[in-house]
Enzyme design. Structure first.
Site, mmCIF file in Angstrom:
data_model
loop_
_atom_site.group_PDB
_atom_site.id
_atom_site.type_symbol
_atom_site.label_atom_id
_atom_site.label_comp_id
_atom_site.label_asym_id
_atom_site.label_seq_id
_atom_site.Cartn_x
_atom_site.Cartn_y
_atom_site.Cartn_z
ATOM 1 N N GLY A 190 0.798 -1.223 0.000
ATOM 2 C CA GLY A 190 0.000 0.000 0.000
ATOM 3 C C GLY A 190 0.833 1.276 0.000
ATOM 4 N N TYR A 191 0.153 2.405 0.239
ATOM 5 C CA TYR A 191 0.725 3.745 0.170
ATOM 6 C C TYR A 191 1.293 3.957 -1.233
ATOM 7 C CZ TYR A 191 2.135 8.101 2.301
ATOM 8 O OH TYR A 191 2.233 9.432 2.636
ATOM 9 N N GLU A 221 3.907 6.012 -7.997
ATOM 10 C CA GLU A 221 3.896 5.650 -9.419
ATOM 11 C C GLU A 221 4.508 4.270 -9.688
ATOM 12 O OE1 GLU A 221 2.636 6.568 -12.429
ATOM 13 O OE2 GLU A 221 1.384 7.894 -11.244
ATOM 14 N N HIS A 250 4.112 1.521 -7.800
ATOM 15 C CA HIS A 250 2.991 0.586 -7.656
ATOM 16 C C HIS A 250 2.033 0.705 -8.841
ATOM 17 C CE1 HIS A 250 3.858 1.395 -3.228
ATOM 18 N NE2 HIS A 250 4.001 0.085 -3.312
ATOM 19 N N GLN A 260 7.803 -9.834 7.684
ATOM 20 C CA GLN A 260 9.021 -9.403 7.002
ATOM 21 C C GLN A 260 9.697 -8.215 7.696
ATOM 22 O OE1 GLN A 260 6.765 -8.675 3.309
ATOM 23 N NE2 GLN A 260 7.923 -6.785 3.103
ATOM 24 N N ASP A 314 12.928 -4.015 -6.159
ATOM 25 C CA ASP A 314 13.308 -5.003 -5.147
ATOM 26 C C ASP A 314 13.894 -6.216 -5.871
ATOM 27 O OD1 ASP A 314 12.056 -3.770 -2.568
ATOM 28 O OD2 ASP A 314 10.562 -3.532 -4.136
ATOM 29 N N MET A 373 11.344 5.503 -6.675
ATOM 30 C CA MET A 373 10.163 5.737 -5.830
ATOM 31 C C MET A 373 10.048 4.637 -4.788
ATOM 32 S SD MET A 373 7.244 7.359 -8.127
ATOM 33 C CE MET A 373 7.579 8.842 -9.052
ATOM 34 N N SER A 374 9.675 5.043 -3.580
ATOM 35 C CA SER A 374 9.516 4.093 -2.480
ATOM 36 C C SER A 374 8.587 4.715 -1.449
ATOM 37 C CB SER A 374 10.889 3.834 -1.839
ATOM 38 O OG SER A 374 10.721 3.260 -0.561
ATOM 39 N N SER A 375 7.758 3.888 -0.838
ATOM 40 C CA SER A 375 6.883 4.411 0.219
ATOM 41 C C SER A 375 7.725 5.030 1.331
ATOM 42 C CB SER A 375 6.019 3.289 0.793
ATOM 43 O OG SER A 375 5.332 2.630 -0.250
#
Ligand code: AMP
Length: 280
Positions: A31-32, A35, A37, A61, A150, A184-186
């Site tokens: 979630g969160y 772009e 995702h 995790q 990832d 991009m990363s949460s």
């Protein structure tokens, strides 16, 4: 768009879709949405008849010292964005639904999960593979999309799918970046404005090695040292690792092998851990 929170309800639904010959596509997320995702979700929409996006911040995790409790969330925004793209189902279970109190089973892809990110996060990949296999069983997808952001996660999941003869097709999607190159990363939301500026060194270091490789440099030690110099120029950045490894088994390489090499790094900026990579 439907929001399903119960495992059994989604399993029943998936069985029905399958019996009607529908192709089921899954995009697993925590979630969160950003772009990155959304690029997976848009491609997922093109890949089949039924698009399921799972939204679950997976406790197994996270190590006790990590950011499970503070992981950013905005379900309403995620729901709106998913609906706009034409997602059919958001799977949104709670922790107890995925891990009831008697839960005991974990999936571990040995060795691969102990390298790179697995050194500072020894239980991380076991949590990832466990939740991903559970999602496969619940959603019964034909196609599943992951991001190359990832990279180690994707390589480990590919190994799991092959080793366990799972009947799913995996698609790896390119890394989506901010205009200045930051992946991009949460977790970018955690960065202060100074840290955000310094975070550009990850991509600068990767671009530098890309251009050195373009000039014919292949020696891993030299490439790593060039990356270190760039990353160290940012005062708030602490290197977790810089590795040049085989895309196949994550073994360290002495020389870049074209088409077979992953160059990855992880850093801490303040308390925030960021990763990035390129494949060459
Ligand atoms: P997460 O919610 O961080 O677990 O990410 C869900 C999926 O989105 C994973 O397959 C990630 O690899 C992918 N993803 C995250 N960030 C990016 C990005 N910047 N570009 C492409 N894919 C991404």
């Amino acid at each position: 768009m439907e929001i399903i929170t119960a495992v059994e309800a989604l399993k029943t639904q998936s069985r029905q879709w399958r019996s009607k010959g529908k192709t089921i596509v899954l995009v697993p997320t925590m979630g969160y949405f950003h772009e990155g995702h959304l690029s997976l979700i848009r491609e997922g929409r093109r890949q089949g008849d039924i698009l399921v996006v799972s939204l679950f911040v997976n406790p197994t995790q996270f190590a006790p010292s990590e950011d499970f409790d503070t992981y950013p969330k905005d379900f309403e925004r995620d729901r709106r964005l998913a609906e706009q793209i034409g997602v059919d189902v958001i799977f949104y279970p709670d922790n107890n639904e995925m891990y009831p109190s008697e839960y005991k089973t974990y999936i571990e892809v040995s060795e691969l999960g102990r390298k790179l990110c697995g050194v500072s996060r020894p239980t991380f990949f076991r949590g990832v593979t466990t939740v991903v296999l559970k999602l496969f069983t619940i959603v019964q997808p034909h196609v599943v999309l992951f991001g190359w952001k990832d990279a180690q996660q994707f390589i480990i999941i590919q190994r799991m799918v092959e080793d366990l003869n799972l009947d799913v097709q995996l698609i790896g999607m390119p890394i989506v970046r901010e205009p200045d190159g930051l992946a991009m990363s949460s977790r970018n939301a955690y960065l202060s404005s100074q840290e955000r500026k310094e975070a550009t060194v990850l991509y600068s270091a990767l671009q530098k090695v890309q251009s050195l490789i373009g000039e014919g440099v292949t020696e891993a030690a030299q490439l790593r040292s060039e990356m270190e110099t760039i990353v160290r120029s940012a005062p708030s950045v602490r290197i977790d690792y810089i590795h040049i490894v085989s895309l196949h088994d994550l073994q360290q390489l002495d020389h870049v092998e074209h088409g077979k090499t992953l160059i990855g790094l992880a850093v801490f900026i303040g308390n925030t851990r960021l990763i990035d990579n390129i494949r060459v």
